[in-house]
Design an enzyme around this catalytic site. Sequence first.
Site, PDB file in Angstrom:
ATOM      1  CE1 TYR A   1       0.759   8.121   2.662  1.00 17.25           C
ATOM      2  CE2 TYR A   1       1.209   5.872   1.987  1.00 17.25           C
ATOM      3  CZ  TYR A   1       0.396   6.791   2.620  1.00 17.25           C
ATOM      4  OH  TYR A   1      -0.765   6.364   3.209  1.00 17.25           O
TER       5      TYR A   1
ATOM      6  CG  ASP B   1      -1.718   1.282   1.329  1.00 18.42           C
ATOM      7  OD1 ASP B   1      -2.682   1.389   0.548  1.00 18.42           O
ATOM      8  OD2 ASP B   1      -1.389   2.175   2.137  1.00 18.42           O
TER       9      ASP B   1
HETATM   10  N1  LIG Z   1      -4.968   7.904   5.182  1.00 15.56           N
HETATM   11  C1  LIG Z   1      -4.474   6.759   4.808  1.00 15.56           C
HETATM   12  O1  LIG Z   1      -4.916   6.181   3.842  1.00 15.56           O
HETATM   13  C2  LIG Z   1      -3.357   6.144   5.611  1.00 15.56           C
HETATM   14  C3  LIG Z   1      -2.980   6.724   6.829  1.00 15.56           C
HETATM   15  C4  LIG Z   1      -2.024   6.067   7.608  1.00 15.56           C
HETATM   16  C5  LIG Z   1      -1.451   4.894   7.149  1.00 15.56           C
HETATM   17  N2  LIG Z   1      -1.810   4.379   5.943  1.00 15.56           N
HETATM   18  C6  LIG Z   1      -1.202   3.126   5.431  1.00 15.56           C
HETATM   19  O2  LIG Z   1      -1.132   2.170   6.473  1.00 15.56           O
HETATM   20  C7  LIG Z   1       0.227   1.756   6.653  1.00 15.56           C
HETATM   21  C8  LIG Z   1       0.464   1.380   8.101  1.00 15.56           C
HETATM   22  O3  LIG Z   1       0.181   2.427   8.992  1.00 15.56           O
HETATM   23  P1  LIG Z   1       1.310   3.303   9.661  1.00 15.56           P
HETATM   24  O4  LIG Z   1       2.578   3.112   8.907  1.00 15.56           O
HETATM   25  O5  LIG Z   1       0.757   4.658   9.823  1.00 15.56           O
HETATM   26  O6  LIG Z   1       1.432   2.737  11.121  1.00 15.56           O
HETATM   27  P2  LIG Z   1       1.819   1.340  11.786  1.00 15.56           P
HETATM   28  O7  LIG Z   1       1.900   0.279  10.752  1.00 15.56           O
HETATM   29  O8  LIG Z   1       0.879   1.175  12.898  1.00 15.56           O
HETATM   30  O9  LIG Z   1       3.266   1.661  12.386  1.00 15.56           O
HETATM   31  C9  LIG Z   1       4.380   1.637  11.555  1.00 15.56           C
HETATM   32  C10 LIG Z   1       5.649   2.034  12.268  1.00 15.56           C
HETATM   33  O10 LIG Z   1       5.883   1.227  13.410  1.00 15.56           O
HETATM   34  C11 LIG Z   1       7.283   0.912  13.498  1.00 15.56           C
HETATM   35  N3  LIG Z   1       7.377  -0.559  13.367  1.00 15.56           N
HETATM   36  C12 LIG Z   1       6.857  -1.336  12.391  1.00 15.56           C
HETATM   37  N4  LIG Z   1       7.084  -2.638  12.606  1.00 15.56           N
HETATM   38  C13 LIG Z   1       7.773  -2.703  13.762  1.00 15.56           C
HETATM   39  C14 LIG Z   1       8.280  -3.782  14.513  1.00 15.56           C
HETATM   40  N5  LIG Z   1       8.115  -5.042  14.146  1.00 15.56           N
HETATM   41  N6  LIG Z   1       8.937  -3.498  15.661  1.00 15.56           N
HETATM   42  C15 LIG Z   1       9.104  -2.226  16.071  1.00 15.56           C
HETATM   43  N7  LIG Z   1       8.635  -1.164  15.393  1.00 15.56           N
HETATM   44  C16 LIG Z   1       7.970  -1.395  14.247  1.00 15.56           C
HETATM   45  C17 LIG Z   1       7.975   1.671  12.370  1.00 15.56           C
HETATM   46  O11 LIG Z   1       8.359   2.980  12.785  1.00 15.56           O
HETATM   47  P3  LIG Z   1       9.660   3.348  13.671  1.00 15.56           P
HETATM   48  O12 LIG Z   1      10.705   2.339  13.385  1.00 15.56           O
HETATM   49  O13 LIG Z   1      10.009   4.727  13.287  1.00 15.56           O
HETATM   50  O14 LIG Z   1       9.151   3.292  15.082  1.00 15.56           O
HETATM   51  C18 LIG Z   1       6.844   1.826  11.376  1.00 15.56           C
HETATM   52  O15 LIG Z   1       7.002   2.891  10.495  1.00 15.56           O
HETATM   53  C19 LIG Z   1       1.032   2.961   6.133  1.00 15.56           C
HETATM   54  O16 LIG Z   1       2.370   2.634   5.842  1.00 15.56           O
HETATM   55  C20 LIG Z   1       0.213   3.332   4.923  1.00 15.56           C
HETATM   56  O17 LIG Z   1       0.496   2.448   3.859  1.00 15.56           O
HETATM   57  C21 LIG Z   1      -2.763   4.981   5.179  1.00 15.56           C
END
Ligand SMILES: NC(=O)c1ccc[n+]([C@@H]2O[C@H](COP(=O)([O-])OP(=O)(O)OC[C@H]3O[C@@H](n4cnc5c(N)ncnc54)[C@H](OP(=O)(O)O)[C@@H]3O)[C@@H](O)[C@H]2O)c1
Length: 327
Positions: A56, A51
């Site tokens: 981004y 995604d």
């Molecule tokens: N409006 C929209 O459509 C929208 C909004 C938000 C997100 N999204 C999509 O959803 C995806 C996921 O959401 P998100 O990236 O906001 O949040 P998330 O998946 O809840 O958190 C991701 C962050 O957590 C940390 N992380 C990931 N796996 C880990 C692990 N195994 N151990 C420790 N830390 C870990 C990393 O950051 P650090 O290493 O910096 O801590 C990573 O960038 C996005 O990448 C995007 O594709 C879409």
Amino acid sequence: MQYRALGRTGWNVSSVSFGAWAIGGAWGTVDDKQSMAALHKAIDCGVNFIDTADVYGMGRSERLIAQLKRERSEKIVVATKAGRRLSPHTAEGYTAENLAGFIEDSLKNLATDCLDLVQLHCPPTEIYYRPELFNVMDGFVKAGKTRYYGVSVERVEEALKAIEFPNVQTVQIIFNAFRHRPSRLFFEEAKKRQVGILARVPLASGMLTGKITHDSHFEADDHRNFNRHGERFDQGETFSGVDFEVALKAVEEIRTLVPAGVSMAQFALRWILMFDAISCVIPGGKRPEQVADNCAAADLPPLSGETMQAVAGIYDRSIRPLVHQRW
Ligand SMILES: NC(=O)c1ccc[n+]([C@@H]2O[C@H](COP(=O)([O-])OP(=O)(O)OC[C@H]3O[C@@H](n4cnc5c(N)ncnc54)[C@H](OP(=O)(O)O)[C@@H]3O)[C@@H](O)[C@H]2O)c1
């Protein structure tokens, strides 16, 4: 890896897929070499769905994915998004011309002549009351610009309204141990219509990995620094909209439920995958180790009924009163 049907698209997508926001920007310093290593690790682990969005890193995330597709022979489905380049971001801006321009740019960034899936990127609620816009999206499919389209939404009500449009194939929504409301009416309705669901922010921006503490430092260009109170975009996108102190306490309670040998991130993802309406979770990952950790969640055994109830109890006591009715 396990695979699940993505609605009616005919694609079976990895239950743990890849969210490519962080590798684009708004999460502090990222290094393209490391981001490419994270993407390759995802494919090594069986991920076949990514995604992303045009915004981004203003194409940076899409271009890294294009590079990945050049370097790998596996079939990779890429979902991108359109709409957030509008400034101001208003319903009036969602015109056929503007969307066509955004889609052309994504086609270039992703180096393809047909996108797999375009999602309207959390448009204003009003958009869901404009059937003509969904006709425009049908037109992009007919013209061969995208195979399918879907929506990314902030609220359950937007999701319910969006799936009234018969060609909406997917809904992306925040769903995690801190965000339970989608699992009721919306999941039921989406299942009835065979609409794919992408669970975003599955780790509550990293909070549910259990690594964040009072002392955690977030760089100035990391939304966990600048958007905690919804200063730049919807507050729900940062730590799932849960107050930092409340979240830290709830995480400590969840920690006691995590089985030996399982990381907190894996537990958080497995909890989401307990819901069969979910097609996949899309955790963001900046480093290969994170990706490997997350992907292993797909093959964990189901959580017990007792554990599910315990997570629900933590939510009901600490989180529900603060966020349940907001999104
Ligand atoms: N409006 C929209 O459509 C929208 C909004 C938000 C997100 N999204 C999509 O959803 C995806 C996921 O959401 P998100 O990236 O906001 O949040 P998330 O998946 O809840 O958190 C991701 C962050 O957590 C940390 N992380 C990931 N796996 C880990 C692990 N195994 N151990 C420790 N830390 C870990 C990393 O950051 P650090 O290493 O910096 O801590 C990573 O960038 C996005 O990448 C995007 O594709 C879409």
